[in-house]
Write a protein that holds these residues in place. Structure first.
Motif, PDB file in Angstrom:
ATOM      1  N   UNK A   1     -24.094  18.316 109.061  1.00  0.00           N
ATOM      2  CA  UNK A   1     -24.092  18.322 107.708  1.00  0.00           C
ATOM      3  C   UNK A   1     -23.414  17.202 106.989  1.00  0.00           C
ATOM      4  N   UNK A   2     -22.323  17.149 107.182  1.00  0.00           N
ATOM      5  CA  UNK A   2     -21.451  16.064 106.449  1.00  0.00           C
ATOM      6  C   UNK A   2     -21.656  14.856 107.263  1.00  0.00           C
ATOM      7  N   UNK A   3     -22.286  14.653 108.416  1.00  0.00           N
ATOM      8  CA  UNK A   3     -22.459  13.441 109.132  1.00  0.00           C
ATOM      9  C   UNK A   3     -23.708  12.861 108.740  1.00  0.00           C
ATOM     10  N   UNK A   4     -24.660  13.895 108.800  1.00  0.00           N
ATOM     11  CA  UNK A   4     -26.394  13.338 108.718  1.00  0.00           C
ATOM     12  C   UNK A   4     -26.783  13.807 107.442  1.00  0.00           C
ATOM     13  N   UNK A   5     -26.358  14.694 106.793  1.00  0.00           N
ATOM     14  CA  UNK A   5     -27.125  15.365 105.449  1.00  0.00           C
ATOM     15  C   UNK A   5     -26.546  14.720 104.269  1.00  0.00           C
ATOM     16  N   UNK A   6     -25.274  14.285 104.183  1.00  0.00           N
ATOM     17  CA  UNK A   6     -24.475  14.254 102.753  1.00  0.00           C
ATOM     18  C   UNK A   6     -25.234  13.047 101.955  1.00  0.00           C
TER      19      UNK A   6
ATOM     20  N   UNK B   1     -16.335   8.898 110.933  1.00  0.00           N
ATOM     21  CA  UNK B   1     -15.416  10.079 111.603  1.00  0.00           C
ATOM     22  C   UNK B   1     -16.342  11.143 111.666  1.00  0.00           C
ATOM     23  N   UNK B   2     -16.966  11.536 110.636  1.00  0.00           N
ATOM     24  CA  UNK B   2     -17.787  12.877 110.892  1.00  0.00           C
ATOM     25  C   UNK B   2     -18.901  12.488 111.888  1.00  0.00           C
ATOM     26  N   UNK B   3     -19.487  11.621 112.184  1.00  0.00           N
ATOM     27  CA  UNK B   3     -20.594  11.330 113.226  1.00  0.00           C
ATOM     28  C   UNK B   3     -19.909  11.283 114.479  1.00  0.00           C
ATOM     29  N   UNK B   4     -18.957  10.374 114.523  1.00  0.00           N
ATOM     30  CA  UNK B   4     -18.015  10.521 115.929  1.00  0.00           C
ATOM     31  C   UNK B   4     -17.778  12.122 116.479  1.00  0.00           C
TER      32      UNK B   4
ATOM     33  N   UNK C   1      -7.766   6.830 117.728  1.00  0.00           N
ATOM     34  CA  UNK C   1      -7.567   5.469 117.606  1.00  0.00           C
ATOM     35  C   UNK C   1      -8.028   4.949 116.341  1.00  0.00           C
ATOM     36  N   UNK C   2      -8.661   5.556 115.625  1.00  0.00           N
ATOM     37  CA  UNK C   2      -9.420   4.966 114.264  1.00  0.00           C
ATOM     38  C   UNK C   2      -8.380   4.926 113.246  1.00  0.00           C
TER      39      UNK C   2
ATOM     40  N   UNK D   1      -6.359  14.950 105.748  1.00  0.00           N
ATOM     41  CA  UNK D   1      -7.690  14.623 106.551  1.00  0.00           C
ATOM     42  C   UNK D   1      -7.477  14.033 107.892  1.00  0.00           C
ATOM     43  N   UNK D   2      -6.526  13.107 107.818  1.00  0.00           N
ATOM     44  CA  UNK D   2      -6.494  12.354 109.332  1.00  0.00           C
ATOM     45  C   UNK D   2      -5.687  13.209 109.956  1.00  0.00           C
TER      46      UNK D   2
END
Length: 252
Positions: free
Chosen positions: A234-239, A169-172, A157-158, A83-84
């Motif tokens: 969807x992954x960033x804001x609806x999960x 990470x999804x929101x970024x 750089x996370x 994933x990284x």
């Protein structure tokens, strides 16, 4: 019924949370785009079951001496690594495009259509509405592309810890893709406006035709990337609403 099921353990003292922490079948990932979001779905499922079991069961060890969290970290180590890598590769590729756009629009800001008056340094077409549109669109494109570069840089750089895959990470990524798309749109607007400044008299068909052609990259971007953007959004804001019921029931 739930209170009767959650304390059950198997012969190796694995409770329900231990079972969730184990590797899952790959067919559960068929509708998940990207390895990073597969990791996110696993974390969400683990947290949801964690809320169901009694608090003292969350730290209980099985016969191998592992807590549910220890087992989850061990069994999902490869998924976390993949994933990284997926997130890094996606951010790197998008960052290259954003950097290229920033370079182009930065250079265009100092080469206004029509040129400058050599004596005063004032643009010849400074009062033309099309030139004003060009300047504003070029500035917005530069700001958005620079913002996109910084967002993708923050992804690179996370720490890539487990918790980072839940929301950070999804929101970024969705914000980086959105600002990149906006920079492409405004760059095409600035490109089209420059031709309206130069060919706004007797040959209006030239800038109109070029404006139509300039819409092709925008349409292609939407067509090719809308699936990824939808899944990332969807992954960033609806999960957070994934396991919430729309209607309450008495037996829950």
């Amino acid at each position: 019924m739930k209170d009767l099921i959650t304390p059950i353990k198997d012969e190796k003292d694995n409770n329900m949370l231990h079972m969730v922490a184990k590797s899952v079948k790959q067919n559960r990932f068929q509708n998940v785009s990207g390895v990073a979001f597969q990791m996110q779905s696993e974390l969400l499922w683990f947290q949801e079951v964690e809320k169901m079991i009694p608090p003292n069961y969350r730290e209980r060890k099985n016969k191998d001496g592992k807590t549910p969290q220890d087992l989850f970290t061990k069994t999902h180590a490869d998924l976390l690594k993949d994933g990284g890598e997926w997130m890094k590769n996606t951010a790197s590729q998008c960052m290259v495009v954003a950097t290229l756009i920033a370079t182009i629009v930065f250079a265009a800001a100092f080469t206004l259509p029509g040129g400058y008056n050599q004596n005063t340094g004032i643009p010849f077409f400074r009062k033309e509405p099309c030139l004003i549109i060009f300047v504003i669109a070029d500035a917005v494109s530069l700001i958005c592309s620079s913002t996109s570069v910084l967002i993708f840089l923050s992804i690179l750089t996370s720490r890539y810890a487990e918790r980072d895959f839940l929301e950070s990470l999804p929101r970024k990524l969705v914000n980086g893709i959105a600002t990149l798309f906006l920079s492409i749109v405004t760059m095409m607007i600035a490109f089209s406006a420059s031709f309206f400044v130069l060919y706004n008299k007797k040959v209006e068909w030239v800038p109109i035709t070029i404006t139509g052609l300039a819409g092709i990259p925008v349409i292609l971007y939407v067509t090719l990337q809308h699936g990824l953007f939808r899944d990332v959004f969807k992954s960033a804001y609806q999960t957070r609403y994934l396991f919430k019921r729309n209607k309450r029931v008495l037996y829950y």
